[in-house]
Design an enzyme around this catalytic site. Structure first.
Site, PDB file in Angstrom:
ATOM      1  N   ILE A 197       5.787  -6.572 -79.047  1.00 38.69           N
ATOM      2  CA  ILE A 197       6.521  -6.947 -80.248  1.00 38.69           C
ATOM      3  C   ILE A 197       7.854  -6.201 -80.171  1.00 38.69           C
ATOM      4  O   ILE A 197       7.865  -4.989 -79.928  1.00 38.69           O
ATOM      5  CB  ILE A 197       5.754  -6.541 -81.528  1.00 38.69           C
ATOM      6  CG1 ILE A 197       4.367  -7.202 -81.553  1.00 38.69           C
ATOM      7  CG2 ILE A 197       6.553  -6.883 -82.778  1.00 38.69           C
ATOM      8  CD1 ILE A 197       3.477  -6.708 -82.676  1.00 38.69           C
ATOM      9  N   CYS A 198       8.949  -6.886 -80.393  1.00 38.46           N
ATOM     10  CA  CYS A 198      10.267  -6.262 -80.193  1.00 38.46           C
ATOM     11  C   CYS A 198      10.488  -5.046 -81.092  1.00 38.46           C
ATOM     12  O   CYS A 198      11.267  -4.161 -80.747  1.00 38.46           O
ATOM     13  CB  CYS A 198      11.386  -7.281 -80.376  1.00 38.46           C
ATOM     14  SG  CYS A 198      11.462  -8.016 -82.029  1.00 38.46           S
ATOM     15  N   ILE A 199       9.811  -4.988 -82.233  1.00 40.07           N
ATOM     16  CA  ILE A 199       9.998  -3.849 -83.140  1.00 40.07           C
ATOM     17  C   ILE A 199       8.831  -2.867 -83.090  1.00 40.07           C
ATOM     18  O   ILE A 199       8.702  -2.002 -83.950  1.00 40.07           O
ATOM     19  CB  ILE A 199      10.249  -4.322 -84.591  1.00 40.07           C
ATOM     20  CG1 ILE A 199       9.110  -5.207 -85.083  1.00 40.07           C
ATOM     21  CG2 ILE A 199      11.607  -5.001 -84.695  1.00 40.07           C
ATOM     22  CD1 ILE A 199       9.166  -5.523 -86.564  1.00 40.07           C
TER      23      ILE A 199
END
Length: 191
Positions: free
Chosen positions: A21-23
């Site tokens: 997940i990018c975050i």
């Protein structure tokens, strides 16, 4: 305890979708004393969520491609740190166990690119000022998570760093609120 809740929220953000997940949190900054308390709590949560053998858990997914498994495996093989939890890799099954690595700094193999996988390095620091300095020495993060009960710590980090998003005492939930703006700053805003 509050620390146990913080660990669960941190690990939820990190190991949800195997860290893809990018975050997702990319690393942890904390004092050595806090690190010593974190490791057993992390081990406990991982076991509760994914059993003794995460490879067989229905709640733990695989890495998206063989190329990314190989990238993460190389990252773990070349770390100068200590794999405290996890570290098992099965390339054929695209499996990487939830992993925690201690004893690293920003020159480590785990800190050269976005991890985008279930590998969580812990970097020990002496103070909030050092944390701010280290955060500011790198590209601006897409998300910055602060776990503390002290409003002064929140204020100091919020007022002296820049990131796409800033969340206190939780991770990745800012993405679930459609009304909130989402984006990065600097390098984290490109791509």
């Amino acid at each position: 305890s509050n620390l146990e809740t913080a660990v669960k929220r941190l690990l939820f953000g990190k190991y949800n979708n195997s860290g893809q997940i990018c975050i997702a949190p990319d690393y942890v900054l904390c004092t050595k004393a806090v690190e010593k308390k974190l490791i057993p709590l992390m081990r406990k949560s991982i076991k509760e969520w994914y059993t003794e053998n995460p490879k067989d858990s229905e709640c733990y997914c695989r890495i998206i491609s063989t190329r990314h498994v190989e990238r993460l495996k190389k990252m773990m093989e070349t770390t100068k740190g200590t794999i405290e939890i996890g570290g098992t890799v099965d390339i054929d099954e695209k499996f990487i166990e939830p992993t925690v690595i201690t004893g690293v700094d920003f020159s480590d193999s785990t800190m050269q690119e976005e991890i985008f996988g279930p590998v969580l390095p812990i970097i020990t620091i002496e103070s909030v000022d050092e944390a701010v300095e280290l955060i500011n020495s790198r590209d601006k993060p897409l998300a910055l998570y602060v776990f503390t009960e002290k409003q002064g710590v929140v204020n100091k980090i919020r007022d002296n760093t820049s990131s796409g998003g800033f969340t206190v005492n939780d991770t990745i939930l800012q993405l679930s609120v459609e009304e909130l703006p989402f984006g990065g700053v600097g390098a984290s805003g490109l791509g």
